[in-house]
Design a protein around this motif. Sequence first.
Motif: not given
Lengths: 650, 650
Positions: B211-212, B463-464, B253, B206, B250, B377-379
Amino acid sequence: MDAAQEAQKREAFRQAVVNTLERRLFYIPSFKIYRGVAGLYDYGPPGCAVKANVLAFWRQHFVREESMLEIDCPCVTPEIVLKASGHVEKFTDLMVKDEKTGTCYRADHLLKDYCKDKLEKDPNLSAEKAAELKHVLAMLDDFSPEELGAKIKGYGITAPDTKNTLSDPYPFNLMFQTSIGPSGLSSGYMRPETAQGIFVNFKDLYYFNGNKLPFAAAQIGQAFRNEISPRQGLLRVREFTLAEIEHFVDPEDKSHPKFSEVSKLEFLMFPREDQVSGQQARKIQIGEAVSQGIVNNETLGYFIGRVYLFLTQLGIDKDRLRFRQHLANEMAHYAADCWDAEIECSYGWIECVGIADRSAYDLRAHTDKSGVPLVAHEKFSEPIEVEKLVITPVKKELGLAFKGNQKKVVEALEAMGEKEAMELKATLEAEGEAKFRICTLDKEVIIKKDMLSISKRKKKEHQRLFTPSVIEPSFGIGRIIYCLYEHLFYTRASKDGDEQLNVFRFPPLVAPIKCTVFPLVQNQQYEEVAKRIAKSLTTVGISHKIDITGTSIGKRYARTDELGVPFAITVDSAPSVTLRERDSRQQVRVNVDEVASVVKELTDGVSKWPDILLRYPTHSSRPALLGFLVEYSTSLVAIPQNDLITPPLR
Amino acid sequence: MDAAQEAQKREAFRQAVVNTLERRLFYIPSFKIYRGVAGLYDYGPPGCAVKANVLAFWRQHFVREESMLEIDCPCVTPEIVLKASGHVEKFTDLMVKDEKTGTCYRADHLLKDYCKDKLEKDPNLSAEKAAELKHVLAMLDDFSPEELGAKIKGYGITAPDTKNTLSDPYPFNLMFQTSIGPSGLSSGYMRPETAQGIFVNFKDLYYFNGNKLPFAAAQIGQAFRNEISPRQGLLRVREFTLAEIEHFVDPEDKSHPKFSEVSKLEFLMFPREDQVSGQQARKIQIGEAVSQGIVNNETLGYFIGRVYLFLTQLGIDKDRLRFRQHLANEMAHYAADCWDAEIECSYGWIECVGIADRSAYDLRAHTDKSGVPLVAHEKFSEPIEVEKLVITPVKKELGLAFKGNQKKVVEALEAMGEKEAMELKATLEAEGEAKFRICTLDKEVIIKKDMLSISKRKKKEHQRLFTPSVIEPSFGIGRIIYCLYEHLFYTRASKDGDEQLNVFRFPPLVAPIKCTVFPLVQNQQYEEVAKRIAKSLTTVGISHKIDITGTSIGKRYARTDELGVPFAITVDSAPSVTLRERDSRQQVRVNVDEVASVVKELTDGVSKWPDILLRYPTHSSRPALLGFLVEYSTSLVAIPQNDLITPPLR
């Protein structure tokens, strides 16, 4: 620089390489989140690509070039195969245990460390003692368990971690053992080498090759060694990829039709005699080495030459590569000759390829154990008349005389060689009887004239049956790759001098990615051009990566230099783009539609960078976008560092 | 044709394929000279080349096309990893033992054989009994050891070889067990799949991907299953090559940006409902399947489409390929959806690729066991205000009330979900105390108002954090290759009608050798031209073989047809040579200097054979050398068999 400083420097260099490799995921200690397992490593994405490239080149350079028969056998191997090969009995290292904690150590490693440490660090060491320790180091591989135990006790060597006393050394088999099938009765091992899979298939492969010699079979695959205490990072691991060749040849004719193609190659060789007399490795032409009898035969010499070409084309420094002949005590009793390709790295000279003439040993061992003759035949153009010894025991007489022992007597009589038989015949004819020793009964018996007839008969033979010799080049792929990393790593100051940047100087053949594509700034127009270029790179089969992050171009170059990407295309203005070479950092301007084919020429080795420099204008104009000038200019000035330019391939 | 005849025909076809495969060394039972080991096979030279071609195409079609991160992990795996994944506990088959000889059998196989046999061969079977047996077959995978044992006893099933009674069924773990290191204390297994090596590296991969999400990692390697009693030849083996993809996404999504590229593809699908209601597989557009909710999400659908393209481009017959959805009882409890690519061969419909949405199961399992969070994580573009439940136990009060049990009470309170907590809060506020069940103590306790505070606080989150879902396409390479062999094999009469000749109709992509070069007769001039052509084939990268034996050209063609070589160049006169296509047996005349590039066009898929037929004159003239006319003419007449022509690639 003294030895300690030298060692420190080597250690620092290794740390720099290893840190870069781990940070960029060339490799990852396996099962890291579970604190890992000693001696097991993963190849991360760039490492996996490097490995695939090395293996693809190996296939091209050896398998395709010589039309070898490549096969692919399982790792799980039943015990009987590895009993025949000798691995069940002999594939061991001597181990000692900490008598309190049970921690295991390789006995020879402890003794080696003790001797080296004394020699390096004890200022009060007498000349006599030093000579003794050096002798111990030289003899290390020859010690019996008892001798090794005596030395360890004698020097008072204790467990390194606890200083507890150590057990006597005893052999530990290095194969991973398992059980095949559900009954638990069928023992098996994970293969310690791929070679045995080829040997047991000799008969079929010989048939596949039209019953003709010589031919070679090859195999690439995993091999397993349950090392007692793995050290030296990627060099001593418990699972690794081997690429092995078994070249089968008539023992009476080990010439090679293509030897002349390599005979003029000159490289560092270290013959047995030079090692014994304390000399250094020296440059010898392989043709000379064979004609002078330093290397046993042409086929062995041919493969030594081919291995030299393979390693240097990958990027191994030819001055840190030598071919060392095995000493008498290193070589198996059956081997005709054996040379290791050793590569120098921060751990010293490391054996990476073994090239051995194993004579007929392996095929004979499997013939004996399986009962299936693994032999070749040569048809004579016309039949040859030969004299054959014929021994005919008269079973009736033998039965009367020896009763229950008759069978063993018959076997012993039939097993006589020609000389012994003709002597027995003469004695029987002269004296009517003779004493005869039966080994299997451990006694001497009296054989009488009427118990057997011995004669010679002429016979026509149409073919010669023989067990082929095998020449085996065996490649430790992981070791070669690690040495490549060390040979191709360097650091250089960033343009502003603020930091040291890491570079892997991979030739395109090895580089995990051949080319990167960077839009200079984040805008749609540049990104579309970048995608167009990427598509044309795909079309010509060049592995590449687009980086559209907004990071400064200097940083993006540094990032890919660290991955060893040889070429970068920066989209800065149309209709031309900038093409940059990694080591010289020189840049030229090439038309968008042309750039993929230029990169293809470079990676295929059709053109070299200096050719491209002559053909295209050097990039020197300031980029149009002033806002990005500061970062961009850090990579504008081309500093010619010709000695660092990727060496031409092939 | 009735079922028995049908079965006999299938068996005969399979024997023809397998005999050809074994005779031409596509594969070899491993360790044959030692009478082999069930479930272990070697790939001989042509099989090894086919496998290399299939893997190369897999890398191109999946890894490169999607920029997947390919990694390479060891086979030896420590126990802790496979405990986390559930394999140590659950990777078992139920086994029964012959109570006298100890021979082991798979319990479900014996029951299945019994039922099938009865259904096929018992003429007196009542309708009621038949229905019962069919129900047993349908339930086979769902029986507990006890139920399976009861059925075996109830039907009086005995050991097939001896008719002895059988033990009760018990689970046998299918992993090959071994011991890592010399102490014998560290248990390990040979991996049963490659996927776990990817999961444990999620964090590093990751990071490597910036980190995407989404991204995919891939691995090709050996996997091991110690089958109880392997049958079905190459389909059920103890060691095999897997190629696995773990696509991390994710969970909120699961759309796929390239779904539109496959959405129009239509192929045989077999949804769960259709299976349950007794329908047949039917053609569905994958786009429809996703939009109708038959397939759970776009990413899963995208991979199903890509797998369809992969298999059919290799040469799998699209009418004998279906995507079957797992029934509820087949699917792991955590899986969101799962489809198998099943290929029909003489053994029936065989699962060759599994495509599963495994949700977050694997990453969570390793997070729990290792303590290392494997999360993404999603910023948020700007911080989001969220209400967070805050439970604060008052340890002093709890300690006084619960003493030694305090810790477990605190844990239970902190583990409350939002609904439960708010209800407890309400009760405490209304009544001052409340009953509260502590699972870990297996009792109810009284919680008082002063023992904890429950509140909701507003908090800004930047972030999530979440555990990604994983979509896993997993390819059994050996199974795909075996099915390819069956789909691409046919026989045809020799020209004189004397014998049936075998042909493998491999597309050039798969063919072990792309082209053969035959000098029509043994003479120096022809052989030199043949070598020149061979050299130019090497230059353009076409694998080939020269056959200079004096065998008749008809026999040489037959020999290479059996290896599936798509093109043959026969050197018969200068300056042009004959180029022959395998399936149509059509021949054209091409100039010596041009022929290598024509073969390259054909194998690259740039041109198809009909294009070449239009461009070059058909070969029809009698060969110059009348002495060879008889044999040669057997292959002169071009019989158009257009349905057999190698299908165009890509």
